[in-house]
Design an enzyme around this catalytic site. Structure first.
Site, PDB file in Angstrom:
ATOM      1  N   SER A   1       0.796  -1.223   0.000  1.00 28.89           N
ATOM      2  CA  SER A   1       0.000   0.000   0.000  1.00 28.89           C
ATOM      3  C   SER A   1       0.835   1.282   0.000  1.00 28.89           C
ATOM      4  O   SER A   1       0.503   2.231  -0.735  1.00 28.89           O
ATOM      5  CB  SER A   1      -0.970   0.001   1.188  1.00 28.89           C
TER       6      SER A   1
ATOM      7  N   ASP B   1     -13.034  -3.085  -0.957  1.00 27.30           N
ATOM      8  CA  ASP B   1     -12.584  -4.357  -1.544  1.00 27.30           C
ATOM      9  C   ASP B   1     -13.486  -4.817  -2.687  1.00 27.30           C
ATOM     10  O   ASP B   1     -13.011  -5.250  -3.740  1.00 27.30           O
ATOM     11  CB  ASP B   1     -12.518  -5.449  -0.471  1.00 27.30           C
TER      12      ASP B   1
ATOM     13  N   ASN C   1     -18.639 -23.187   0.667  1.00 22.61           N
ATOM     14  CA  ASN C   1     -17.693 -23.157   1.775  1.00 22.61           C
ATOM     15  C   ASN C   1     -17.567 -24.551   2.383  1.00 22.61           C
ATOM     16  O   ASN C   1     -18.481 -25.374   2.266  1.00 22.61           O
ATOM     17  CB  ASN C   1     -18.191 -22.164   2.838  1.00 22.61           C
TER      18      ASN C   1
ATOM     19  N   GLY D   1     -15.774 -16.275   4.522  1.00 23.41           N
ATOM     20  CA  GLY D   1     -15.187 -15.442   5.569  1.00 23.41           C
ATOM     21  C   GLY D   1     -15.324 -13.960   5.266  1.00 23.41           C
ATOM     22  O   GLY D   1     -16.097 -13.545   4.390  1.00 23.41           O
TER      23      GLY D   1
ATOM     24  N   LYS E   1     -10.059  -5.258  10.557  1.00 23.20           N
ATOM     25  CA  LYS E   1     -11.167  -4.666   9.792  1.00 23.20           C
ATOM     26  C   LYS E   1     -12.465  -4.596  10.599  1.00 23.20           C
ATOM     27  O   LYS E   1     -13.243  -3.652  10.452  1.00 23.20           O
ATOM     28  CB  LYS E   1     -11.390  -5.439   8.500  1.00 23.20           C
TER      29      LYS E   1
ATOM     30  N   ASN F   1     -12.230  -1.153   5.623  1.00 22.03           N
ATOM     31  CA  ASN F   1     -10.814  -1.124   5.247  1.00 22.03           C
ATOM     32  C   ASN F   1     -10.331   0.281   4.920  1.00 22.03           C
ATOM     33  O   ASN F   1      -9.174   0.485   4.589  1.00 22.03           O
ATOM     34  CB  ASN F   1     -10.534  -2.062   4.051  1.00 22.03           C
TER      35      ASN F   1
ATOM     36  N   THR G   1      -6.033  -3.445   7.294  1.00 18.14           N
ATOM     37  CA  THR G   1      -5.980  -4.817   6.808  1.00 18.14           C
ATOM     38  C   THR G   1      -6.021  -5.772   7.996  1.00 18.14           C
ATOM     39  O   THR G   1      -6.253  -5.354   9.133  1.00 18.14           O
ATOM     40  CB  THR G   1      -4.732  -5.023   5.915  1.00 18.14           C
TER      41      THR G   1
ATOM     42  N   ALA H   1     -20.972 -25.758   5.277  1.00 21.66           N
ATOM     43  CA  ALA H   1     -22.132 -25.350   4.481  1.00 21.66           C
ATOM     44  C   ALA H   1     -22.991 -24.318   5.211  1.00 21.66           C
ATOM     45  O   ALA H   1     -23.466 -23.351   4.607  1.00 21.66           O
ATOM     46  CB  ALA H   1     -22.970 -26.573   4.136  1.00 21.66           C
TER      47      ALA H   1
ATOM     48  N   TYR I   1      -2.532 -13.272  -4.700  1.00 25.41           N
ATOM     49  CA  TYR I   1      -1.648 -13.060  -5.838  1.00 25.41           C
ATOM     50  C   TYR I   1      -0.231 -13.414  -5.415  1.00 25.41           C
ATOM     51  O   TYR I   1       0.083 -13.534  -4.224  1.00 25.41           O
ATOM     52  CB  TYR I   1      -1.705 -11.602  -6.319  1.00 25.41           C
TER      53      TYR I   1
ATOM     54  N   ALA J   1     -13.350 -11.878   3.758  1.00 21.22           N
ATOM     55  CA  ALA J   1     -12.970 -11.436   2.413  1.00 21.22           C
ATOM     56  C   ALA J   1     -14.142 -11.543   1.453  1.00 21.22           C
ATOM     57  O   ALA J   1     -14.360 -10.666   0.607  1.00 21.22           O
ATOM     58  CB  ALA J   1     -11.792 -12.266   1.901  1.00 21.22           C
TER      59      ALA J   1
END
Length: 275
Positions: free
Chosen positions: A17, A108, A156, A134, A66, A87, A62, A159, A221, A136
């Site tokens: 960042s 996000d 997930n 989750g 959050k 965030n 981050t 379930a 990534y 994200a």
């Protein structure tokens, strides 16, 4: 006078960042200073207050803070309220009075949608599969559903967690949830929001998951494709990683703070070359 911003995390030394926002500031002519701050695990609120006392104007947040950032806000964007996490923190901004109130947003999902569009992905009327349930994933569902997909399926390992998450967003569009073993049919867009990539693991997925011309997107990534993206490519999908999402969500934060939209393409290219 130089305005101060930062990213809070723990750990945070690896964060890209500061480099991203330095590039945005140079490009737009904005005089800002942006640093990375490792907040104590047991005192995020204190770290934020100290930063503000020292002249801080806003921050990115981050893991693992959050949800704590969400709780300290005076005002929240609709998407942050629904995500239950923040965030981006803005001090006294975004149409508020001049009082030093804290406004919270989550960028996000905007970052994900913009990066998918940059890759030429059409979300409208698409069948979308999202892996994981989750924070994200919760943070991106509202902007995803706003694009008008035919359906969104959340899968997930547990379930019930996916079912509960889907129920929370059901008023925004066609969304269902369940376990990995209940994934059936083919999808135009498959998004991996699990942390499995960090461990080099792959969720148990059917071999015929991808529709012709499908895109597989991993929020993670790295210098090399994740195990999910390698598997997806072997099964006929176009693989894309989450580096662009990182840059696009940062650009939205920068816009919230400074009112200017930076050009993300050269910044993304520079980051890609440095991996």
């Amino acid at each position: 006078m130089t305005d101060r911003y930062c990213v809070f995390g723990n750990p945070v030394a690896h964060s890209k960042s500061p480099a991203i926002h330095a590039a945005f500031a140079e490009q737009t002519g904005e005089a800002i200073e942006y640093t990375a701050i490792a907040a104590p695990l047991d005192d995020f609120a204190g770290a934020w207050r100290r930063f503000v006392a020292e002249g801080g104007r806003g921050a990115n947040v981050t893991v693992p803070f959050k949800e704590e950032a969400f709780r300290l806000c005076d005002t929240l964007s609709q998407r942050a309220r629904r995500a239950g996490a923040v965030n981006t923190l803005i001090l006294g901004g975004n149409g508020l009075s001049s009082e030093l109130k804290v406004y919270g947003d989550t960028t996000d999902g905007v970052g994900l949608v913009r990066d998918l569009k940059r890759h030429g992905v059409t979300l409208a009327a698409a069948r979308v599969l999202v892996l994981g349930a989750g924070g994200a994933v919760r943070g991106v569902l509202e902007p995803l559903l706003a694009e008008g997909p035919a359906s969104v399926r959340v899968a997930n390992r547990t379930a019930a967690k996916a079912e509960s998450l889907a129920a929370d967003f059901s008023e925004l569009g066609e969304i269902t949830g369940g376990g990995f073993d209940a994934v059936v049919g083919q999808f135009q867009v498959v998004i991996n929001g699990t942390s499995a990539s960090l461990a080099g693991d792959l969720p148990p997925l059917p071999e015929d998951l991808f529709a012709p011309g499908a895109t597989a997107y991993d929020m993670m990534y790295g210098a090399e494709p994740t195990v999910f993206l390698r598997w997806a490519a072997e099964h006929g999908a176009r693989p894309e990683d989450g580096l662009g999402m990182l840059v696009e969500q940062a650009a939205e934060s920068f816009f919230q703070w400074r009112g200017k939209h930076p050009d993300t393409a050269p910044v993304l290219e520079r980051l890609r070359q440095a991996l």
